[in-house]
Design a protein around this motif. Structure first.
Motif, PDB file in Angstrom:
ATOM      1  N   UNK A  72      -8.381  94.500  27.415  1.00 48.13           N
ATOM      2  CA  UNK A  72      -8.186  93.126  26.943  1.00 48.13           C
ATOM      3  C   UNK A  72      -8.766  92.933  25.554  1.00 48.13           C
ATOM      4  N   UNK A  73      -9.886  93.559  25.277  1.00 46.40           N
ATOM      5  CA  UNK A  73     -10.494  93.403  23.957  1.00 46.40           C
ATOM      6  C   UNK A  73      -9.596  93.970  22.869  1.00 46.40           C
ATOM      7  N   UNK A  74      -8.768  94.939  23.209  1.00 47.51           N
ATOM      8  CA  UNK A  74      -7.855  95.513  22.228  1.00 47.51           C
ATOM      9  C   UNK A  74      -6.670  94.581  21.958  1.00 47.51           C
ATOM     10  N   UNK A  75      -6.340  93.744  22.908  1.00 52.41           N
ATOM     11  CA  UNK A  75      -5.201  92.840  22.758  1.00 52.41           C
ATOM     12  C   UNK A  75      -5.627  91.442  22.354  1.00 52.41           C
ATOM     13  N   UNK A  76      -6.915  91.156  22.459  1.00 55.60           N
ATOM     14  CA  UNK A  76      -7.394  89.794  22.278  1.00 55.60           C
ATOM     15  C   UNK A  76      -7.538  89.140  23.632  1.00 55.60           C
ATOM     16  N   UNK A  77      -8.733  89.200  24.184  1.00 55.15           N
ATOM     17  CA  UNK A  77      -8.971  88.721  25.538  1.00 55.15           C
ATOM     18  C   UNK A  77      -8.700  87.227  25.645  1.00 55.15           C
ATOM     19  N   UNK A  78      -8.255  86.795  26.817  1.00 53.56           N
ATOM     20  CA  UNK A  78      -7.914  85.400  27.053  1.00 53.56           C
ATOM     21  C   UNK A  78      -8.734  84.845  28.207  1.00 53.56           C
ATOM     22  N   UNK A  79      -8.895  83.532  28.215  1.00 53.39           N
ATOM     23  CA  UNK A  79      -9.577  82.882  29.335  1.00 53.39           C
ATOM     24  C   UNK A  79      -8.797  83.070  30.628  1.00 53.39           C
ATOM     25  N   UNK A  80      -7.467  83.059  30.556  1.00 52.65           N
ATOM     26  CA  UNK A  80      -6.654  83.263  31.757  1.00 52.65           C
ATOM     27  C   UNK A  80      -6.925  84.634  32.362  1.00 52.65           C
ATOM     28  N   UNK A  81      -6.985  85.656  31.516  1.00 52.42           N
ATOM     29  CA  UNK A  81      -7.242  86.998  32.018  1.00 52.42           C
ATOM     30  C   UNK A  81      -8.593  87.095  32.697  1.00 52.42           C
ATOM     31  N   UNK A  82      -9.609  86.506  32.067  1.00 48.60           N
ATOM     32  CA  UNK A  82     -10.938  86.535  32.664  1.00 48.60           C
ATOM     33  C   UNK A  82     -10.987  85.779  33.976  1.00 48.60           C
ATOM     34  N   UNK A  83     -10.302  84.649  34.032  1.00 49.58           N
ATOM     35  CA  UNK A  83     -10.257  83.836  35.255  1.00 49.58           C
ATOM     36  C   UNK A  83      -9.593  84.605  36.400  1.00 49.58           C
ATOM     37  N   UNK A  84      -8.426  85.192  36.126  1.00 49.15           N
ATOM     38  CA  UNK A  84      -7.720  85.933  37.169  1.00 49.15           C
ATOM     39  C   UNK A  84      -8.499  87.161  37.617  1.00 49.15           C
ATOM     40  N   UNK A  85      -9.193  87.794  36.693  1.00 51.33           N
ATOM     41  CA  UNK A  85      -9.997  88.957  37.034  1.00 51.33           C
ATOM     42  C   UNK A  85     -11.121  88.574  37.995  1.00 51.33           C
TER      43      UNK A  85
END
Length: 227
Positions: A72-85
């Motif tokens: 994710x850090x390579x793509x630009x991490x998002x709040x949605x990604x962190x939430x779903x994780x």
């Protein structure tokens, strides 16, 4: 308790693996989704007493969970990604314990107590983190400010692996780990009392110098990795 040294030790390898996935176009949310499905399969394997398969699937789930953050850090991490994780992690953590209770009836009371301890610890964690962020604390780059304790992600990996290796002692493992998680909940409540009981509740980050046991780091992009 062990997450910080383990993250330091495994970080370079996970970063290298994430770079490889990035080169072939794998997206972070895809890794999170596949990891969750593997975790569900691990729970099914536990519930049906396929302990060897469950161990392999559980470790694969944890590996995939460790990869989505660096990717994710390579793509630009998002709040949605962190939430779903985070939702994926908690669902597998709880589902695994339920599966042990299904497979080992004599461990059901211990598993129920473990789930209660999870509930208390998770509540203390998820309510304290945003309040500390509001007061100016910063974490280690993950999507949610991580409030550590005795039982963290690494201890969970080990405890669940022990379930798979010695299922005949599942009740003992569940009681011991429930005690560790309960102590973690008390640590988090104690930290909340210590930190939230000082200074005004409405102060902004510019008015606060971070204090206490939480480590602070400079601002950097948020990561999907939470466990």
């Amino acid at each position: 308790m062990l997450d910080a040294p383990v993250r330091r030790a495994l970080g370079p390898g996970l970063d290298a693996a994430a770079a490889g996935l990035d080169r072939v176009g794998v997206r972070p949310l895809a890794v999170t989704g596949v990891g969750w499905l593997v975790g569900v399969a691990a729970c099914v394997a536990v519930a049906t007493s396929h302990w060897g398969l469950a161990l392999v699937l559980w470790l694969a789930n944890r590996l995939l969970d460790g990869l989505d953050g660096p990717l994710a850090r390579r793509h630009g991490a998002t709040d949605l990604g962190g939430y779903l994780d985070l939702v994926a992690d908690f669902s597998i953590y709880g589902g695994f314990v339920v599966a042990v209770a299904v497979a080992v009836p004599e461990a059901r009371l211990a598993c129920a107590v473990l789930l209660l301890a999870y509930y208390l610890s998770g509540t203390a964690f998820l309510t304290l983190s945003p309040l500390l962020e509001k007061r100016g604390d910063r974490g280690d780059g993950r999507s949610v400010l991580f409030v550590g304790g005795l039982a963290e992600g690494t201890e969970t990996v080990v405890a669940y692996a022990v379930f798979c290796l010695v299922p005949e002692h599942a009740a003992t493992v569940a009681w011991v780990f429930a005690a560790m998680v309960a102590l973690t909940a008390l640590q988090r409540v104690g930290l909340g009392i210590q930190r939230l009981g000082t200074r005004g509740q409405d102060l902004g980050p510019q008015d606060i110098r971070p204090q206490g046991p939480l480590r602070t780091t400079p601002d950097r992009p948020r990561s999907e990795e939470t466990s």
